[in-house]
Motif scaffolding. Sequence first.
Motif, PDB file in Angstrom:
ATOM      1  N   LYS A   1     -21.868 -40.273  11.741  1.00 47.98           N
ATOM      2  CA  LYS A   1     -22.778 -39.691  10.757  1.00 47.98           C
ATOM      3  C   LYS A   1     -22.411 -40.164   9.352  1.00 47.98           C
ATOM      4  O   LYS A   1     -21.264 -40.051   8.921  1.00 47.98           O
ATOM      5  CB  LYS A   1     -22.726 -38.166  10.833  1.00 47.98           C
ATOM      6  CG  LYS A   1     -23.700 -37.472   9.895  1.00 47.98           C
ATOM      7  CD  LYS A   1     -23.628 -35.963  10.056  1.00 47.98           C
ATOM      8  CE  LYS A   1     -24.611 -35.272   9.124  1.00 47.98           C
ATOM      9  NZ  LYS A   1     -24.546 -33.775   9.271  1.00 47.98           N
TER      10      LYS A   1
ATOM     11  N   SER B   1     -17.192 -40.170  10.535  1.00 45.41           N
ATOM     12  CA  SER B   1     -18.247 -39.714   9.630  1.00 45.41           C
ATOM     13  C   SER B   1     -17.936 -40.109   8.198  1.00 45.41           C
ATOM     14  O   SER B   1     -16.830 -39.880   7.699  1.00 45.41           O
ATOM     15  CB  SER B   1     -18.381 -38.186   9.713  1.00 45.41           C
ATOM     16  OG  SER B   1     -18.644 -37.763  11.033  1.00 45.41           O
TER      17      SER B   1
ATOM     18  N   ARG C   1     -12.385 -39.321   8.850  1.00 42.51           N
ATOM     19  CA  ARG C   1     -13.549 -39.143   7.984  1.00 42.51           C
ATOM     20  C   ARG C   1     -13.353 -39.735   6.598  1.00 42.51           C
ATOM     21  O   ARG C   1     -12.320 -39.558   5.966  1.00 42.51           O
ATOM     22  CB  ARG C   1     -13.876 -37.655   7.832  1.00 42.51           C
ATOM     23  CG  ARG C   1     -14.523 -37.028   9.055  1.00 42.51           C
ATOM     24  CD  ARG C   1     -14.982 -35.624   8.750  1.00 42.51           C
ATOM     25  NE  ARG C   1     -15.690 -35.025   9.881  1.00 42.51           N
ATOM     26  CZ  ARG C   1     -16.331 -33.866   9.813  1.00 42.51           C
ATOM     27  NH1 ARG C   1     -16.336 -33.183   8.686  1.00 42.51           N
ATOM     28  NH2 ARG C   1     -16.945 -33.393  10.870  1.00 42.51           N
TER      29      ARG C   1
ATOM     30  N   HIS D   1     -18.262 -40.837  16.451  1.00 40.38           N
ATOM     31  CA  HIS D   1     -19.131 -40.021  15.597  1.00 40.38           C
ATOM     32  C   HIS D   1     -19.307 -40.764  14.276  1.00 40.38           C
ATOM     33  O   HIS D   1     -18.346 -40.957  13.526  1.00 40.38           O
ATOM     34  CB  HIS D   1     -18.499 -38.648  15.369  1.00 40.38           C
ATOM     35  CG  HIS D   1     -18.202 -37.922  16.640  1.00 40.38           C
ATOM     36  ND1 HIS D   1     -19.170 -37.227  17.347  1.00 40.38           N
ATOM     37  CD2 HIS D   1     -17.055 -37.795  17.346  1.00 40.38           C
ATOM     38  CE1 HIS D   1     -18.626 -36.697  18.437  1.00 40.38           C
ATOM     39  NE2 HIS D   1     -17.346 -37.035  18.456  1.00 40.38           N
TER      40      HIS D   1
END
Length: 229
Positions: A182, A162, A142, A180
Amino acid sequence: MTPSASVISDQTWSRADLLACLQERDAPVHFERCNFDDADLSRLDLRGAQFTLCQFAEASFERALLSDTRWAGCRARQADFGLADLTNARFQDCDLNNTQWTRAKLASAHFAGVKLTGAHFAEVSALGIVFKDSLLVDAHLRSLSFRKQTLSQLDFSEADLSGCDFREAVFQGGSLRNAHLKLARFEGADLRDADLGGLRLANAAQFKGATISHRQAASLVEELGLRVV
């Protein structure tokens, strides 16, 4: 003149033994085919050390000083590098699956040909970090910045990306399949060589400004049930 590293081979190390070894030597040590499995190496000063074909399964390097270290062909599954200083460290052809790197200092660190499946990079300091030809499947990455980097054969399948910054990055092969994404940013990125499997048209807006191939665009349209001929 910098002293040359002394080479120590084929030994199994405890924390006490390693402390004694380090106190006896002024130069960085080169360890070959040594076993550090389950060892508590936390807070040790190993700056400039070299490790070749060594074992570190479930070892702890928490808060260790590991800047300018070199790791070649090592196996360190589930090792903990939390809060360690790995500035300018180099990892080549290592197995680092399921390792922990929480809040580690990784500025200018370099990972090439490395297995990092399930690795957890939370809140790391990573200015200038480089990954090349590596597996990052299901890794936690992340908010890392890959801006303007050339990303060669990186498998990010199922990874948590993300908030990552991929602006103006060039993907040379590799995969973002089912990652992922996002709040990840891709403006100006070249994704034509990447595997985008699992990407849905509903999520395509975040790729605004990126370059994809005709084949990739056709796959997105087919998500709507349309046929591209």
